[in-house]
Write an enzyme that holds these catalytic residues in place. Structure first.
Site, PDB file in Angstrom:
ATOM      1  N   HIS A  65       0.861  -1.190   0.000  1.00  0.00           N
ATOM      2  CA  HIS A  65       0.000   0.000   0.000  1.00  0.00           C
ATOM      3  C   HIS A  65       0.895   1.236   0.000  1.00  0.00           C
ATOM      4  O   HIS A  65       2.090   1.150   0.268  1.00  0.00           O
ATOM      5  CB  HIS A  65      -0.952  -0.010   1.197  1.00  0.00           C
ATOM      6  CG  HIS A  65      -0.265   0.099   2.524  1.00  0.00           C
ATOM      7  ND1 HIS A  65       0.577  -0.874   3.004  1.00  0.00           N
ATOM      8  CD2 HIS A  65      -0.287   1.068   3.479  1.00  0.00           C
ATOM      9  CE1 HIS A  65       1.039  -0.518   4.185  1.00  0.00           C
ATOM     10  NE2 HIS A  65       0.541   0.657   4.498  1.00  0.00           N
ATOM     11  N   ASP A  71       5.981   4.659   4.659  1.00  0.00           N
ATOM     12  CA  ASP A  71       6.912   3.690   5.270  1.00  0.00           C
ATOM     13  C   ASP A  71       7.012   2.390   4.474  1.00  0.00           C
ATOM     14  O   ASP A  71       7.843   1.539   4.775  1.00  0.00           O
ATOM     15  CB  ASP A  71       6.561   3.419   6.746  1.00  0.00           C
ATOM     16  CG  ASP A  71       5.153   2.869   6.966  1.00  0.00           C
ATOM     17  OD1 ASP A  71       4.229   3.282   6.243  1.00  0.00           O
ATOM     18  OD2 ASP A  71       4.977   2.030   7.871  1.00  0.00           O
ATOM     19  N   HIS A  96      -7.027  -1.766   5.724  1.00  0.00           N
ATOM     20  CA  HIS A  96      -6.074  -0.885   6.409  1.00  0.00           C
ATOM     21  C   HIS A  96      -6.496   0.588   6.326  1.00  0.00           C
ATOM     22  O   HIS A  96      -5.712   1.488   6.595  1.00  0.00           O
ATOM     23  CB  HIS A  96      -4.692  -1.112   5.778  1.00  0.00           C
ATOM     24  CG  HIS A  96      -3.580  -0.337   6.401  1.00  0.00           C
ATOM     25  ND1 HIS A  96      -3.372  -0.300   7.769  1.00  0.00           N
ATOM     26  CD2 HIS A  96      -2.590   0.427   5.859  1.00  0.00           C
ATOM     27  CE1 HIS A  96      -2.313   0.465   8.021  1.00  0.00           C
ATOM     28  NE2 HIS A  96      -1.831   0.912   6.885  1.00  0.00           N
ATOM     29  N   ASP A 106       0.227  -4.066   5.911  1.00  0.00           N
ATOM     30  CA  ASP A 106      -0.456  -3.481   7.071  1.00  0.00           C
ATOM     31  C   ASP A 106      -1.937  -3.824   6.989  1.00  0.00           C
ATOM     32  O   ASP A 106      -2.586  -3.551   5.988  1.00  0.00           O
ATOM     33  CB  ASP A 106      -0.334  -1.953   7.055  1.00  0.00           C
ATOM     34  CG  ASP A 106       1.071  -1.487   7.386  1.00  0.00           C
ATOM     35  OD1 ASP A 106       1.952  -2.351   7.550  1.00  0.00           O
ATOM     36  OD2 ASP A 106       1.278  -0.259   7.477  1.00  0.00           O
TER      37      ASP A 106
HETATM   38 ZN    ZN Z   1       3.244   0.670   7.780  1.00  0.00          ZN
HETATM   39 ZN    ZN Z   2       0.165   1.570   6.446  1.00  0.00          ZN
END
Ligand code: ZN
Ligand code: ZN
Length: 311
Positions: free
Chosen positions: A66, A70, A147, A216
């Site tokens: 995604h 990060d 997420h 995530d």
């Molecule tokens: Zn993350």
């Molecule tokens: Zn994330």
């Protein structure tokens, strides 16, 4: 014998720490051929690849779970270095809405690349698994997760292999090796010394290995299905205490529940919040959960940067 090597290049959640870099996993698959894949590419990933002794020039496919920084901020630098190293082969970048984000990335800065950057949009709605790329030896599969932004999980799934059982073959009077085996694999049978021998008479199925990476996500059913009987499930485990659960990520307990329901063989917890600075503390918290779930501690690992797993 084939094997899969998994190298954790980054294991933190959102903010890097002294010991944990942003998310990235390098997967090397060794059969008669060698293939390398990168799953997520957080900031600093190219340097982590150097330090791990892997080779980023071998990467032809990058899979982004995604578009939170990060998980992708390392792409810009990695692509630049590939270009400086005179890459000419095309590079495929998979992800939900990949076209949209790769277009922006391609236009950033004064750089011209000597290779084609090809975005591949990955479906992120619903329950369906999608085969993204496939050879005779493996598939890479995606499934939507949950997420709060378009996000997916990925699986590297080796295909089952038909192997010759030498003992059974000997019972049929077949030689130790040679041409009859080639015919047997090509046609499914062979006439040897006037006798028909079927492939299933002298072979067995070696189950393909499977590695699943959640990205995530809060715990979702899709992942339980994708991780069915997987050799390794790598799962978001941002928090190790249930009270921090904010339903966009998973806790260690959530990840363990998915692992148990999927019947996977090994669980690796990653994407760990910076609130946990000590590994000892993490293992203490984990022990309590594992005890509650009546699990074998040996089946669970907490990811560290540069941790290697071989299956
Ligand atoms: Zn993350
Ligand atoms: Zn994330």
């Amino acid at each position: 014998m084939t094997h899969i090597e998994i190298i954790f290049l980054g294991t933190t959640a959102s903010i890097p720490t002294k010991y944990r870099n942003h998310a990235a996993i390098y997967l090397k698959y060794q059969s008669e051929n060698e293939y390398s894949f990168l799953f997520d590419c957080g900031e600093g990933t190219q340097r982590q690849i150097f330090s791990s002794g892997m080779n980023f020039m071998r990467l032809d496919n990058i899979f982004i779970t995604h578009w939170h920084a990060d998980h992708f901020a390392g792409l810009l630098g990695l692509l630049e270095t590939m270009s400086l190293e005179k890459r000419t082969k095309p590079l495929y970048v998979y992800g939900p809405e990949a076209s949209k984000f790769i277009e922006v990335l391609s236009e950033l800065g004064y750089s011209s690349k000597g290779f084609k950057l090809i975005p591949k949009d990955v479906p992120f709605d619903g329950r369906e698994e999608t085969i993204l790329t496939e050879t005779d030896e493996y598939q890479i599969i995606s499934v939507p997760v949950s997420h709060g932004v378009p996000a997916v999980a990925y699986a590297f799934a080796e295909k089952d292999r038909i192997k010759i059982d030498k003992k059974k073959a000997a019972k049929y009077g077949m030689p130790k090796k040679g041409r009859p085996y080639k015919t047997l694999k090509e046609k499914g049978f062979v006439i040897y010394k006037g006798r028909e021998i079927k492939l299933e008479d002298v072979s067995f199925v070696e189950k393909g290995k499977k590695v699943v990476y959640s990205g995530d996500t809060k715990p979702v059913k899709n992942l339980i299905e994708l991780a069915k009987d997987a050799d390794v499930l790598i799962h978001d485990s941002t928090y190790f205490e249930q009270e921090f659960d904010e339903r966009k990520h998973s806790t260690a307990e959530d990840a363990i529940d998915v692992f148990i329901k999927a019947g996977a063989k090994q669980l690796v917890l990653t994407h760990i919040s910076r609130r946990y600075q000590s590994e000892k503390e993490l293992y203490e918290l984990l022990k309590t959960i594992v005890k509650k779930k009546n699990l074998d501690m040996k089946k669970i690992k907490i990811a560290r940067d540069f941790m290697h797993l071989k299956i």
